[in-house]
Write an enzyme that holds these catalytic residues in place. Structure first.
Site, mmCIF file in Angstrom:
data_model
loop_
_atom_site.group_PDB
_atom_site.id
_atom_site.type_symbol
_atom_site.label_atom_id
_atom_site.label_comp_id
_atom_site.label_asym_id
_atom_site.label_seq_id
_atom_site.Cartn_x
_atom_site.Cartn_y
_atom_site.Cartn_z
ATOM 1 N N PHE A 170 86.918 32.595 15.626
ATOM 2 C CA PHE A 170 85.556 32.539 16.148
ATOM 3 C C PHE A 170 85.590 31.623 17.352
ATOM 4 O O PHE A 170 85.925 30.439 17.241
ATOM 5 C CB PHE A 170 84.563 31.972 15.121
ATOM 6 C CG PHE A 170 83.174 31.743 15.704
ATOM 7 C CD1 PHE A 170 82.146 32.638 15.446
ATOM 8 C CD2 PHE A 170 82.899 30.647 16.519
ATOM 9 C CE1 PHE A 170 80.874 32.446 15.985
ATOM 10 C CE2 PHE A 170 81.635 30.442 17.068
ATOM 11 C CZ PHE A 170 80.625 31.339 16.798
ATOM 12 N N GLU A 171 85.195 32.162 18.483
ATOM 13 C CA GLU A 171 84.975 31.325 19.657
ATOM 14 C C GLU A 171 84.049 32.066 20.605
ATOM 15 O O GLU A 171 84.099 33.285 20.723
ATOM 16 C CB GLU A 171 86.284 30.923 20.360
ATOM 17 C CG GLU A 171 87.124 32.056 20.866
ATOM 18 C CD GLU A 171 88.438 31.582 21.495
ATOM 19 O OE1 GLU A 171 88.767 30.389 21.424
ATOM 20 O OE2 GLU A 171 89.142 32.435 22.064
ATOM 21 N N ILE A 172 83.164 31.314 21.216
ATOM 22 C CA ILE A 172 82.305 31.830 22.276
ATOM 23 C C ILE A 172 82.628 30.990 23.495
ATOM 24 O O ILE A 172 82.543 29.758 23.443
ATOM 25 C CB ILE A 172 80.805 31.724 21.928
ATOM 26 C CG1 ILE A 172 80.520 32.386 20.575
ATOM 27 C CG2 ILE A 172 79.966 32.370 23.022
ATOM 28 C CD1 ILE A 172 79.074 32.261 20.125
#
Length: 370
Positions: A260-262
């Site tokens: 998960f990364e934005i």
């Protein structure tokens, strides 16, 4: 007389324009447009230009279709059915007709499918493939996860230095990484892309862990060599404190769990990050060891970005086996189904999660050397 006439005509034109804006052709008041996060809700209609040029970016195999549909169902139900950001699917081989048809059917948003260029998913010329095989065999004897996998190493190298160069991402400013089989346990009623863009945030995470040291035995040595060769490379002194418990001598393994990364693609396309990746790539650790994109991304973010430019999305409930991020506030239980007691923050292995926002506020960047 002429000037007064012109002025009168201008006033009449303005009044007509305002009337047309506020009333319909029957003279009835036009309701004010609905907004979300201060943005006209029409911008979140399927296919409409979004307030931020952003997309979900998914690296996935054809064989992972069931898990991918599960992940899409989760993110659609919790977030994207309201916001309709596009998806970009990438694979090192062409997607099957079934994969395209079934994933397209999962969303009203635009969907694109791309093949990774061979040069981004293969051994570079400077890698000794015989030695790389010997290294993989040695790591297998040590019991290292994915020790023998070549595809895992190509994936880590691609995610570290090439995903943001794919033509399908050429006009994208922010990306949200999604993987098969992940779960989202909380309703997300705001736009994280817009939240980050408005605040100048470059990187967002939900969980931060300690890396397995046997996968990266020379990564920190290589980073220190880069720092020594480029004075001023470290722009965030407090970020070094998050990465090292002894002033930079050794690496404590803290990294943002990158499934998960934005993130801001402006950051990854910056000359500083590209120089950093190229230096690591030339060292060969993606193939002679098992350098993951998570520590590679995290070390760069910690050294190049301010504390305020990296954001913990504590409010996004997220699960990727075996770890979960579950919001702790009583209010979150009204929009989440996860168990707060099982959140990763209660475990030492994920202690890096809360230690990043606990760093001192740093409004100006510092320079240090090792």
């Amino acid at each position: 007389m002429g000037a007064k006439y012109i002025t009168l005509n201008v006033c009449v034109a303005v009044l007509i324009a305002l009337f047309a804006r506020w009333f319909d052709n029957q003279g009835r008041p036009i309701p004010e447009r609905a907004k979300r996060d201060g943005v006209d809700i029409e911008m979140y209609a399927p296919g409409a230009p979004k307030p931020v040029r952003a997309a979900f970016v998914v690296l996935v195999r054809n064989s992972e279709l069931p898990g991918m549909k599960q992940a899409m169902r989760q993110i659609e139900d919790r977030f994207n059915s309201k916001f309709n950001y596009p998806y970009i699917f990438l694979n090192d081989v062409p997607f099957t007709d079934d994969f395209v048809a079934e994933t397209t059917a999962m969303t009203r948003a635009n969907v694109s499918y791309g093949v990774i260029p061979t040069e981004h998913w293969s051994y570079p010329a400077w890698i000794n493939q015989t030695y790389a095989l010997e290294c993989r065999q040695s790591m297998e004897k040590q019991g290292v996860f994915y020790a023998l996998s070549e595809s895992y190493r190509h994936m880590c190298r691609f995610n570290s230095g090439f995903f943001f160069r794919h033509p399908l991402l050429s006009d994208i400013e922010y990306y949200w990484r999604i993987e098969p089989d992940v779960e989202y346990s909380c309703d997300i009623d705001y736009d994280p892309f817009l939240y980050m863009s408005r605040r100048g945030i470059k990187y967002g995470y939900t969980i931060a862990l300690h890396e397995y040291p046997e996968t990266i035995p020379t990564l920190w040595t290589t980073v220190k060599s880069l720092i020594a060769s480029q004075p001023g490379f470290v722009r965030h002194a407090d970020g070094m404190a998050w990465l090292s418990n002894d002033g930079g001598d050794t690496y404590n393994g803290c990294h943002f769990w990158s499934n998960f990364e934005i993130g801001s693609l402006e950051f990854f396309r910056s000359k500083e990050y590209l120089a950093y990746f190229d230096y690591l790539d030339q060292a060969g650790g993606f193939f002679y060891e098992r350098w993951g994109d998570a520590p590679v991304h995290s070390i760069a973010a910690a050294l190049l970005l301010k504390r305020e430019e990296v954001h913990w999305f504590e409010d996004i409930g997220y699960y990727h086996s075996p770890w979960t991020n579950c919001p702790q506030s009583p209010e979150s239980r009204l929009r989440c189904h996860c168990d707060p007691a099982k959140s990763a923050i209660h475990h030492y292995w994920a202690s890096c999660t809360q230690s990043w926002p606990a760093l001192p506020s740093n409004s100006s960047q510092s320079q240090i050397s090792l």
